[in-house]
Enzyme design. Structure first.
Site, short mmCIF file in Angstrom:
data_model
loop_
_atom_site.label_atom_id
_atom_site.label_comp_id
_atom_site.label_asym_id
_atom_site.label_seq_id
_atom_site.Cartn_x
_atom_site.Cartn_y
_atom_site.Cartn_z
N THR A 1 0.87 -1.18 0.00
CA THR A 1 0.00 0.00 0.00
C THR A 1 0.91 1.22 0.00
OG1 THR A 1 0.03 0.19 2.38
CG2 THR A 1 -1.67 -1.20 1.44
N GLU B 1 -5.62 -4.04 -0.12
CA GLU B 1 -5.81 -5.10 0.88
C GLU B 1 -6.94 -6.04 0.49
OE1 GLU B 1 -5.23 -1.95 1.41
OE2 GLU B 1 -4.24 -1.57 3.33
N LYS C 1 -13.97 17.31 10.95
CA LYS C 1 -14.71 17.29 12.23
C LYS C 1 -14.90 18.73 12.69
CE LYS C 1 -12.81 12.77 12.99
NZ LYS C 1 -11.71 12.69 12.02
N TRP D 1 -19.73 15.99 11.60
CA TRP D 1 -18.82 15.56 10.56
C TRP D 1 -19.26 16.16 9.22
CZ3 TRP D 1 -17.61 9.60 11.14
CH2 TRP D 1 -16.86 9.42 12.33
P1 ADP Z 1 -3.97 3.99 -1.76
O1 ADP Z 1 -4.08 3.78 -0.27
O2 ADP Z 1 -2.63 4.17 -2.27
O3 ADP Z 1 -4.94 4.99 -2.28
P2 ADP Z 1 -5.64 1.83 -2.63
O4 ADP Z 1 -5.91 1.92 -4.08
O5 ADP Z 1 -5.55 0.51 -2.03
O6 ADP Z 1 -4.33 2.59 -2.38
O7 ADP Z 1 -6.71 2.71 -1.90
C1 ADP Z 1 -7.91 2.19 -1.39
C2 ADP Z 1 -8.77 3.31 -0.94
O8 ADP Z 1 -9.17 4.12 -2.04
C3 ADP Z 1 -10.06 2.90 -0.32
O9 ADP Z 1 -9.90 2.53 1.03
C4 ADP Z 1 -10.91 4.15 -0.49
O10 ADP Z 1 -10.64 5.10 0.50
C5 ADP Z 1 -10.43 4.69 -1.80
N1 ADP Z 1 -11.38 4.30 -2.86
C6 ADP Z 1 -11.25 3.30 -3.74
N2 ADP Z 1 -12.31 3.28 -4.59
C7 ADP Z 1 -13.14 4.29 -4.22
C8 ADP Z 1 -14.41 4.78 -4.67
N3 ADP Z 1 -15.04 4.24 -5.71
N4 ADP Z 1 -14.95 5.83 -4.02
C9 ADP Z 1 -14.32 6.39 -2.97
N5 ADP Z 1 -13.13 5.98 -2.51
C10 ADP Z 1 -12.54 4.94 -3.11
#
Ligand code: ADP
Length: 553
Positions: free
Chosen positions: A190, A333, A447, A452
């Site tokens: 990540t 993950e 916040k 929120w």
């Molecule tokens: P990074 O942490 O580098 O961004 P990831 O691609 O694994 O790597 O990120 C996952 C995160 O991206 C999710 O936990 C979420 O917060 C965000 N995410 C992924 N798809 C969406 C979506 N369709 N809408 C909103 N947030 C999203």
């Protein structure tokens, strides 16, 4: 009572063997400076066998890690298939990470061999001396002598090889081993927001089941021509490579040509039917398509994920180009697929659009729950908000620790799990029929007083204004309220809209107390290594007084 069914392990080699046999004539098209380069799946199968033999020759005889430092192209696909199938573990490195992070994740995973695209070889040669476990470098494509010399000069390196020459000398079939389906097949890190990136290790079984879900949920078929813009080093390109092989869809690989103009050319020339990318890519492409007539008539559906898709983007594609934007959510993950926003059958009009704009319905194989601030589960009523937790066969149950992780890293990693569930860090609600509506990432929620504010809601509202190209909202410290939103806005070309005008507009879209007092116009929203809005950078710029902040009355 025991079943009478045979037990056969779910292995990547099955995807490789069936894909390259049953769909032998489908193709992977790699974009180059001279136009498309074509390889059939039959050839991908042959090359996978040759590549596996070559790796054996370089000492890969067990679960050694084989890293890639590559764009999306045919050779990367071969590595995706061959490395796990032979029993080794693929690590696709994110070429956009900071050098220190690339060094950390490569050393942490402990790769022996790396495959490198020639276009990345020169910058990579500076990193190589720090990648201590690597012994062999395989370069895809020709490189100048001085770059080869720089790679060879790294003291730990035993050999620098040329992809074509290395493979040409190998047998064209390989006896793929029968592995344990729970063995590691690949790993991804990540992008670490705090501390070092964390490693996730996928299994053959998790990848296999994930591939079936991706194919099903995204509705892929033979005859589809999928433009894989989402990098193979970002969350497994959302499963597109394996799914394409499984169903026999052809892959269109953009390599390093990720700008709107070449993407539009690929869509037209290669009769692309679908694709996947983060919102920023589709935003750029939309602007290009609006100005340059392009034949996109074959393109039915594009998948958008990685961050929230602004509803205005979805509608623009739908209304102006007759292209469906399918919203999906996931994370590294989670392999990554978690949910896909296909509206329930029979819904029309506003109701249909409401569903389409959510992050989608949770994939049927997964379990999900929402946990409120007090640690109690909150109901799936479409309103109650909590942190989403998930579990299932392609969700990681821990992070990879090679023994060098610090106590602090272990504690941080352990905190991401809650009694066998993965804490996603995403906050939102679920409808009774499992549609996820994210309001924010836990760390981005603003916040304000006891309330929120969703930064995503404000961004979506702002990006719905015709004079706004991009907008990102972050929480900044506020004496009275603790935190208040700061809106950073990129104006559309030729627009002269000011903060007072946008403030008034936003007041008509969201509750008055949510409207930001602080506004800044910027040239571009900073992006992370995978193209998402980088709110860390914005908060830092604000803290350091680098933004020209206005507070209109
Ligand atoms: P990074 O942490 O580098 O961004 P990831 O691609 O694994 O790597 O990120 C996952 C995160 O991206 C999710 O936990 C979420 O917060 C965000 N995410 C992924 N798809 C969406 C979506 N369709 N809408 C909103 N947030 C999203």
């Amino acid at each position: 009572m025991k079943s009478t069914m045979q037990e056969s392990p779910l292995l990547i080699s099955r995807i490789l063997q069936s894909g390259t046999l049953l769909h032998a004539d489908q193709e992977v098209v790699t974009w180059t400076a001279d136009g498309p380069r074509r390889t059939s799946y039959a050839e991908v199968g042959t090359q996978s066998a040759q590549f596996a033999h070559a790796l054996r020759g370089l000492g890969v005889d067990g679960d050694q890690r084989v890293a890639t430092f590559m764009w999306n192209n045919a050779e990367h696909l071969v590595a995706y298939l061959a490395v796990p199938s032979m029993g080794a573990v693929l690590q696709a490195l994110n070429i956009r990470l900071f050098p220190e992070q690339i060094i950390y994740v490569t050393n942490h995973a402990g790769g022996r061999v790396i495959v490198l695209d020639n276009s990345l070889a020169a910058p990579f040669s500076k990193l190589l001396p720090h990648l201590l476990t690597l012994r062999h470098v395989i370069v895809n494509g020709p490189i100048p002598d001085e770059v080869r010399a720089a790679l060879e000069a790294a003291p730990q390196i035993e050999g620098v090889h040329d992809w074509d020459t290395l493979l040409a000398a190998q047998p064209t079939t390989f006896d793929w081993p029968v592995l344990d389906e729970n063995d590691a097949s690949s790993m991804c890190y990540t992008s670490g927001t705090t501390g070092n990136p964390k490693g996730v290790v996928y299994s053959h079984r998790s990848n296999y089941l994930h591939t079936m879900q991706v194919s099903m949920s995204l509705g892929f078929n033979q005859g589809d021509r999928l433009l894989a813009v989402v990098p193979m080093f970002h969350a497994n390109a959302w499963g597109l490579p394996y799914a394409a092989l499984m169903v026999g869809a052809s892959l269109i690989m953009p390599d390093r040509f990720l700008q709107a103009e070449p993407l539009a050319k690929m869509i037209e020339a290669e009769k692309v039917t679908g694709g996947g990318a983060v919102p920023t890519i589709w935003t750029d492409l939309l602007r290009y398509l609006d100005e340059h007539p392009t034949d996109t008539s074959t393109l039915r559906t594009v998948i958008v994920g990685g961050s929230a898709c602004p509803p205005s983007l979805m509608k623009a594609y739908d209304e102006r180009h007759n292209i469906e934007v399918l919203h999906a959510w996931g994370m590294t993950e989670m392999s990554p697929l978690g949910s896909v926003a296909v509206a329930p059958a029979g819904t029309t009009g506003d109701e249909h659009w409401r569903y389409r704009q959510t992050q989608g319905r949770i994939a049927s194989t997964l379990e999900a729950r929402l946990v409120g601030p007090d640690g109690a589960e909150v109901p799936w009523d479409g309103e109650s908000v909590g942190e989403l937790e998930v579990r299932g066969p392609w969700i990681t149950g821990s992070y990879y620790d090679n023994g060098t992780n610090s106590e602090a890293e272990r504690a941080d990693a352990a905190a991401k799990f809650d009694d066998g569930w993965l804490r996603t860090g995403d906050v939102g609600s679920l409808t009774p029929d499992g549609f996820l509506q994210l309001t924010d990432r836990a760390k981005d929620v603003i916040k304000s007083g006891g309330e929120w504010i969703s930064s995503v809601d404000l961004e979506n509202a702002l990006m719905g204004h015709p004079d706004v190209l991009e907008a990102s909202v972050v929480g900044v410290p506020d004496e009275k309220w603790g935190e208040r939103p700061l809106a950073t806005v990129v104006r559309a070309a030729d627009s002269t809209i000011d903060a007072a005008g946008l403030k008034e507009y936003l007041g008509s879209k969201v509750a008055g107390w949510q409207v930001p007092e602080r506004w800044a116009f910027i040239d571009e929203v900073p992006k992370t290594s995978v193209g998402k809005f980088d709110k860390k950078v914005l908060r830092k710029r604000y803290a350091e007084g680098d933004l020209n902040v206005e507070t209109p009355a």
